[in-house]
Design an enzyme around this catalytic site. Structure first.
Site, PDB file in Angstrom:
ATOM      1  N   SER A  14       2.354   3.502   7.447  1.00 40.06           N
ATOM      2  CA  SER A  14       2.601   3.716   6.053  1.00 40.06           C
ATOM      3  C   SER A  14       3.936   2.968   5.777  1.00 40.06           C
ATOM      4  O   SER A  14       4.800   2.653   6.602  1.00 40.06           O
ATOM      5  CB  SER A  14       2.701   5.309   5.857  1.00 40.06           C
ATOM      6  OG  SER A  14       1.596   5.908   6.045  1.00 40.06           O
TER       7      SER A  14
HETATM    8  N1  SAM Z   1       1.383   8.550  10.240  1.00 40.87           N
HETATM    9  C1  SAM Z   1       0.741   7.255  10.584  1.00 40.87           C
HETATM   10  C2  SAM Z   1       2.103   6.331  11.259  1.00 40.87           C
HETATM   11  O1  SAM Z   1       3.117   6.796  11.080  1.00 40.87           O
HETATM   12  O2  SAM Z   1       1.928   5.190  11.579  1.00 40.87           O
HETATM   13  C3  SAM Z   1       0.125   6.466   9.551  1.00 40.87           C
HETATM   14  C4  SAM Z   1      -1.300   6.802   9.458  1.00 40.87           C
HETATM   15  S1  SAM Z   1      -2.301   5.913   8.665  1.00 40.87           S
HETATM   16  C5  SAM Z   1      -1.837   5.722   7.202  1.00 40.87           C
HETATM   17  C6  SAM Z   1      -3.667   7.217   8.581  1.00 40.87           C
HETATM   18  C7  SAM Z   1      -4.288   7.406   9.950  1.00 40.87           C
HETATM   19  O3  SAM Z   1      -5.319   8.606   9.654  1.00 40.87           O
HETATM   20  C8  SAM Z   1      -5.068   6.256  10.497  1.00 40.87           C
HETATM   21  O4  SAM Z   1      -4.484   6.180  11.867  1.00 40.87           O
HETATM   22  C9  SAM Z   1      -6.388   7.006  10.995  1.00 40.87           C
HETATM   23  O5  SAM Z   1      -7.403   6.604  12.027  1.00 40.87           O
HETATM   24  C10 SAM Z   1      -6.200   8.598  10.599  1.00 40.87           C
HETATM   25  N2  SAM Z   1      -7.266   9.261  10.389  1.00 40.87           N
HETATM   26  C11 SAM Z   1      -8.368   9.208   9.495  1.00 40.87           C
HETATM   27  N3  SAM Z   1      -9.044  10.146   9.404  1.00 40.87           N
HETATM   28  C12 SAM Z   1      -8.795  11.150  10.332  1.00 40.87           C
HETATM   29  C13 SAM Z   1      -9.013  12.479  10.660  1.00 40.87           C
HETATM   30  N4  SAM Z   1     -10.159  13.063  10.368  1.00 40.87           N
HETATM   31  N5  SAM Z   1      -8.277  12.997  11.781  1.00 40.87           N
HETATM   32  C14 SAM Z   1      -7.012  12.533  12.314  1.00 40.87           C
HETATM   33  N6  SAM Z   1      -6.847  11.320  11.874  1.00 40.87           N
HETATM   34  C15 SAM Z   1      -7.505  10.599  11.058  1.00 40.87           C
END
Ligand code: SAM
Length: 216
Positions: A64
Site C-alpha cells: 500500500s
Molecule cells: N498490508 C500489506 C503490506 O503492508 O504490504 C498490503 C496488502 S495488499 C494491498 C492486500 C493483500 O490482501 C494481498 O497480499 C492479498 O493477497 C491479501 N488478501 C486478499 N484476500 C485475502 C484474504 N481473504 N485473506 C487474507 N489476505 C487476503
C-alpha cells in the site's frame, strides 16, 4: 540486507511528506522512520520505495501507499501493546510498522508465496508477529478477541466474523465498497450486539478474496 544513510534520508523526506498530509501521531512517524520500506519491495521498483505510492509486489498484489498505511494506522487509535489482527499481510510492511510501534500483531495472508516471503523478511528484521496463511475474511478465531482489526484489502461489506472477533470497545478499520473504489470505514463494537459505523475518505485497494470478500 542493506540500509544506508541515503535510505534513512529518504525516509526522513517521506515522514515530512506524511506530516504535511495530516499524519500527526509521533509514534506512527517514528515507525516510518525505523522500517526500511525498500527491503519489502522487489528489485525493479526498489528505487521508488520512498515515494508516496503503492507499488507492485509478487502474485499481482501491492504494497500500500505509505500515506494509506499511515492513515489506516492513525484511524486504529492504538495504545501501547494493543492486540491487533491484520488481514492481508502482503509484503509484511504494515505488520512491521505495527511491530515497530510495540503492538502485539497477528496477520493473515491468503497467498502462500507472499505469506512465506513476509515471514522470512520480518524474522530477518527482528519483528515477531504471529503470521497465518488462510482466508482472512474469516478472521483468526483461534486468537480472538482482538482489540483492533485492520483490513488492508477492499471488501464488499463488513465481514461478520471480523465484527464478532472484536472485543467490546474494539475497533475495525476496513475499506468497504466496490472493486474500484472504497470508503475507509471504522466499526466500533459498543456491546455484544451493538456496533457503530463511521465512513471516511475514498481509497482504492486490491480485493479481499474469500468467503466474506469478493469471489476469487
Ligand atoms: N498490508 C500489506 C503490506 O503492508 O504490504 C498490503 C496488502 S495488499 C494491498 C492486500 C493483500 O490482501 C494481498 O497480499 C492479498 O493477497 C491479501 N488478501 C486478499 N484476500 C485475502 C484474504 N481473504 N485473506 C487474507 N489476505 C487476503
Amino acid at each position: 540486507m542493506i540500509d544506508t544513510y541515503k535510505h534513512k534520508g529518504q525516509r526522513r523526506l517521506l515522514v515530512q511528506a506524511l506530516e504535511a498530509k495530516g499524519i500527526t501521531d509521533e509514534k506512527i512517524l517514528d515507525a516510518f522512520m525505523e522500517v526500511p520500506r525498500h527491503l519489502f519491495i522487489d528489485g525493479a521498483f526498489q528505487h521508488e520505495a520512498y515515494e508516496d505510492r503503492a507499488l507492485p509486489i509478487h502474485e499481482g498484489q501491492t504494497i500500500s501507499q505509505p500515506f494509506t498505511v499511515a492513515y489506516q494506522t492513525q484511524l486504529l487509535a492504538l495504545k501501547p501493546k494493543t492486540k491487533i489482527l491484520e488481514i492481508g499481510t502482503g509484503s509484511g510492511y504494515q505488520a512491521a510498522i505495527l511491530c515497530a510501534m510495540g503492538m502485539r500483531v497477528f496477520s493473515v495472508e491468503r497467498s502462500r508465496p507472499l505469506h512465506q516471503k513476509a515471514k522470512a523478511l520480518l524474522a530477518d528484521l527482528g519483528y515477531a508477529p504471529y503470521l497465518h496463511c488462510g482466508d482472512g475474511s474469516l478472521g483468526w478465531p483461534r486468537y480472538q478477541p482482538f482489540q483492533r482489526i485492520l483490513v488492508t484489502a477492499a471488501s464488499p461489506g463488513v465481514p461478520e466474523p471480523l465484527k464478532l472477533q472484536l472485543e467490546t470497545g474494539g475497533r475495525l478499520v476496513i475499506p468497504v465498497g466496490g472493486r474500484q473504489r472504497q470508503k475507509m470505514t471504522v466499526v466500533t463494537r459498543l456491546s455484544k450486539n451493538e456496533f457503530e459505523t463511521y465512513r471516511y475518505d475514498n481509497f482504492s485497494f486490491v480485493p479481499l478474496l474469500g468467503k466474506h470478500g469478493f469471489e476469487a
